[in-house]
Scaffold this motif. Structure first.
Motif, mmCIF file in Angstrom:
data_model
loop_
_atom_site.group_PDB
_atom_site.id
_atom_site.type_symbol
_atom_site.label_atom_id
_atom_site.label_comp_id
_atom_site.label_asym_id
_atom_site.label_seq_id
_atom_site.Cartn_x
_atom_site.Cartn_y
_atom_site.Cartn_z
ATOM 1 N N VAL A 151 1.076 -1.207 0.518
ATOM 2 C CA VAL A 151 0.151 -0.280 0.139
ATOM 3 C C VAL A 151 0.876 1.406 -0.074
ATOM 4 C CG1 VAL A 151 -1.764 1.216 0.848
ATOM 5 C CG2 VAL A 151 -1.736 -1.453 0.937
ATOM 6 N N LEU A 152 0.922 2.226 -1.161
ATOM 7 C CA LEU A 152 1.930 2.979 -1.355
ATOM 8 C C LEU A 152 1.171 4.641 -0.684
ATOM 9 C CD1 LEU A 152 2.969 2.979 -4.579
ATOM 10 C CD2 LEU A 152 4.204 1.655 -2.604
ATOM 11 N N ASP A 153 1.640 5.881 -0.185
ATOM 12 C CA ASP A 153 1.145 6.382 0.000
ATOM 13 C C ASP A 153 2.217 7.783 0.008
ATOM 14 O OD1 ASP A 153 -0.729 8.747 0.935
ATOM 15 O OD2 ASP A 153 -0.450 8.078 2.963
ATOM 16 N N ASP A 154 1.237 9.340 -0.563
ATOM 17 C CA ASP A 154 2.549 9.697 -1.269
ATOM 18 C C ASP A 154 2.394 11.245 -0.424
ATOM 19 O OD1 ASP A 154 5.778 9.886 -2.313
ATOM 20 O OD2 ASP A 154 4.663 11.622 -2.546
ATOM 21 N N PRO A 184 0.620 13.650 -5.124
ATOM 22 C CA PRO A 184 -0.769 12.943 -6.142
ATOM 23 C C PRO A 184 -0.025 12.288 -6.979
ATOM 24 C CG PRO A 184 -1.645 14.448 -4.164
ATOM 25 C CD PRO A 184 0.094 15.000 -4.898
ATOM 26 N N ALA A 185 1.045 13.319 -7.824
ATOM 27 C CA ALA A 185 1.406 12.758 -9.040
ATOM 28 C C ALA A 185 2.360 11.860 -8.704
ATOM 29 C CB ALA A 185 1.785 13.934 -9.574
ATOM 30 N N ASN A 186 3.649 12.358 -7.639
ATOM 31 C CA ASN A 186 4.356 10.883 -7.360
ATOM 32 C C ASN A 186 3.661 9.519 -7.064
ATOM 33 O OD1 ASN A 186 6.544 11.814 -7.860
ATOM 34 N ND2 ASN A 186 7.478 11.873 -5.692
ATOM 35 N N LEU A 187 2.686 10.012 -6.233
ATOM 36 C CA LEU A 187 1.826 8.388 -5.560
ATOM 37 C C LEU A 187 1.236 7.920 -6.936
ATOM 38 C CD1 LEU A 187 0.512 6.695 -4.080
ATOM 39 C CD2 LEU A 187 -1.376 8.407 -3.428
ATOM 40 N N ASN A 188 0.251 8.368 -8.089
ATOM 41 C CA ASN A 188 -0.076 7.324 -9.208
ATOM 42 C C ASN A 188 1.175 7.246 -10.375
ATOM 43 O OD1 ASN A 188 -2.566 8.633 -8.172
ATOM 44 N ND2 ASN A 188 -2.237 10.893 -9.146
ATOM 45 N N LEU A 189 2.313 7.693 -10.287
ATOM 46 C CA LEU A 189 2.492 7.470 -10.711
ATOM 47 C C LEU A 189 3.210 5.893 -10.507
ATOM 48 C CD1 LEU A 189 4.761 8.040 -13.802
ATOM 49 C CD2 LEU A 189 6.361 8.903 -11.810
ATOM 50 N N ALA A 190 4.098 6.518 -9.440
ATOM 51 C CA ALA A 190 4.451 4.649 -8.268
ATOM 52 C C ALA A 190 3.047 3.461 -8.703
ATOM 53 C CB ALA A 190 4.473 5.264 -7.135
ATOM 54 N N GLY A 219 3.538 -0.315 -10.869
ATOM 55 C CA GLY A 219 3.526 -1.299 -10.382
ATOM 56 C C GLY A 219 3.914 -1.929 -8.809
ATOM 57 N N ALA A 220 4.377 -0.735 -8.332
ATOM 58 C CA ALA A 220 5.255 -0.146 -7.002
ATOM 59 C C ALA A 220 3.892 -0.719 -5.812
ATOM 60 C CB ALA A 220 6.018 0.883 -6.841
ATOM 61 N N GLY A 221 2.533 -0.982 -6.354
ATOM 62 C CA GLY A 221 1.247 -1.074 -4.938
ATOM 63 C C GLY A 221 0.086 -0.339 -5.482
ATOM 64 N N ARG A 222 -0.915 0.151 -4.273
ATOM 65 C CA ARG A 222 -1.105 0.548 -5.015
ATOM 66 C C ARG A 222 -1.637 1.393 -3.252
ATOM 67 N NH1 ARG A 222 -5.306 -1.438 -0.873
ATOM 68 N NH2 ARG A 222 -4.466 -3.021 0.758
ATOM 69 N N ALA A 223 -2.858 2.284 -4.313
ATOM 70 C CA ALA A 223 -3.312 3.791 -3.134
ATOM 71 C C ALA A 223 -4.166 2.796 -1.994
ATOM 72 C CB ALA A 223 -4.069 4.724 -4.422
ATOM 73 N N SER A 224 -3.994 3.388 -0.807
ATOM 74 C CA SER A 224 -4.804 3.617 0.154
ATOM 75 C C SER A 224 -6.369 3.762 0.120
ATOM 76 C CB SER A 224 -4.200 3.384 1.630
ATOM 77 O OG SER A 224 -4.387 3.403 2.590
ATOM 78 N N PRO A 226 9.768 7.723 -8.682
ATOM 79 C CA PRO A 226 9.320 6.434 -9.013
ATOM 80 C C PRO A 226 9.615 6.184 -9.967
ATOM 81 C CG PRO A 226 7.405 8.114 -9.092
ATOM 82 C CD PRO A 226 8.774 9.115 -8.866
ATOM 83 N N SER A 227 10.055 7.044 -11.079
ATOM 84 C CA SER A 227 9.878 6.234 -12.797
ATOM 85 C C SER A 227 11.462 5.858 -12.637
ATOM 86 C CB SER A 227 10.017 7.396 -13.421
ATOM 87 O OG SER A 227 10.644 8.439 -13.625
ATOM 88 N N SER A 228 12.303 5.848 -11.363
ATOM 89 C CA SER A 228 13.914 4.889 -11.651
ATOM 90 C C SER A 228 14.041 4.005 -10.481
ATOM 91 C CB SER A 228 14.498 6.230 -11.350
ATOM 92 O OG SER A 228 15.348 7.397 -11.545
#
Length: 362
Positions: free
Chosen positions: A36-39, A42-48, A52-57, A129-131
């Protein structure tokens, strides 16, 4: 990480979806862990999430483990917020300094017995996140900071995270950690950046001569200044102590070069250079082994598939590639691949590659 089973039971909450947070998420997702990702962005979170790094909470999760991956100057405040919001979770972080956040946490007067500080010695020159990479931590040391008030179960949970991501857990206290990274990470960043600064005023003709030496020294100089101001500021006393000793070394070199005909000048210069030999010989090799490798420099034609063919044929002759450095000058029709092998495999590597048509430099 050939074994895809996980030591962790999800969900694992990752706060901060930059390079490290996204890489933690990608690595755990590769093992089937619910992340579960949080940031704050919002742009960073949606990109991550898109990567495929996880899902939004959805706000319904009850994580047993929370990984805080935010800049050092806000690490303590985010850790406190996560401890309060998730009273049953163990919270760790990945900040590259540990003493300053720990002091801030202790000064809060809150119960921090579920907090276990940690720090992976891994990263890239590019952030965001793209790196992120699922294998970013594989084979890298990851410090886990233990304290008397933290249970062994909490430490073990953080070490399970480290092992799941392919890293090697190393237990240290916060003071020892900050002293160590000042030497092996923070001071090298300054030295690299200052050397790279010398290049900015150089001529194009001079830069066209640049080889692997200057590229090695300046490789990390493209790191993000804003982040490094935070890191260096939080570990300033330890870094200053090393830089002062480094300045003394430079003064001795300057004095020797200023008058090489003075008695003892050449000896002084030689001793400084030999000191570098002694220091680099102490760096551990692959898997932490304190041993040196032999190197073979192979000339590789500048055309598609040649480097891949070299790797394939190294496998076919049964020689393990312990390390690799590539050098390719602009406009050159060949590149140089310096491959490190075990000393006992050196001659066989040269003979077998030569027999297969590869040209060995030197």
């Amino acid at each position: 990480m050939n074994d895809t089973s996980s030591r962790l039971t999800g969900p694992v909450r990752v706060v901060g979806a930059g390079l490290l947070g996204a890489s933690v998420g990608l690595g755990l997702r590769a093992r089937g862990v619910d992340v579960v990702l949080d940031d704050a962005s919002p742009a960073n979170l949606n990109l991550a999430v898109d990567y495929g790094a996880g899902r939004a909470s959805d706000g319904e999760e009850s994580p047993a483990l929370i990984v805080v991956c935010v800049p050092p100057d806000v690490t303590a405040s985010v850790v406190l917020a996560e401890l309060a919001a998730h009273p049953d979770a163990v919270v760790t972080d990945v900040a590259s300094v540990k003493v300053a956040p720990m002091a801030e946490l202790e000064a809060s007067g809150r119960d921090i017995s579920r907090y276990v500080g940690s720090h992976p010695l891994a990263g890239r020159e590019r952030g965001g996140p793209s790196s992120g990479r699922a294998d970013l931590f594989v084979g890298r040391p990851w410090v886990v900071c233990t304290r008397p008030d933290v249970s062994r179960a909490s430490v073990s949970l953080v070490e399970a995270l480290v092992l799941d991501l392919g890293a090697t857990p190393i237990e240290m206290n916060t003071v020892a950690h900050d002293a160590a990274v000042a030497l092996v990470s923070h001071t090298p960043q300054i030295v690299s950046s200052l050397m790279a600064k010398r290049l900015s005023g150089s001529s194009d003709a001079a830069l066209a001569l640049a080889g692997q030496g200057v590229r090695d020294v300046t490789r990390i100089a493209s790191s993000e200044p804003e982040l490094w101001v935070q890191i260096l500021g939080a570990n300033a006393p330890a870094v200053v102590e090393i830089l002062r000793a480094y300045r003394d070394d430079l003064d001795r070199v300057l004095a020797a070069l200023g008058d090489l005909d003075a008695p003892g000048a050449r000896r002084s210069l030689a001793e400084e250079l030999a000191g570098g030999n002694a220091g680099v010989s102490r760096l551990p090799g692959k898997h932490g082994q304190d041993r040196r490798f032999a190197s073979v420099v192979v000339m590789v034609d500048d055309k598609p598939g040649e480097l891949g063919r070299l790797f394939t044929e190294m496998g076919e002759i049964g020689v393990n590639l312990e390390d690799l450095r590539l050098e390719h000058s602009p406009g050159a029709q060949i590149g140089l691949a310096e491959i490190a092998v075990l000393p006992e495999a050196l001659q066989r590597t040269i003979d077998d590659l030569t027999a297969r048509g590869w040209r060995i430099a030197g």
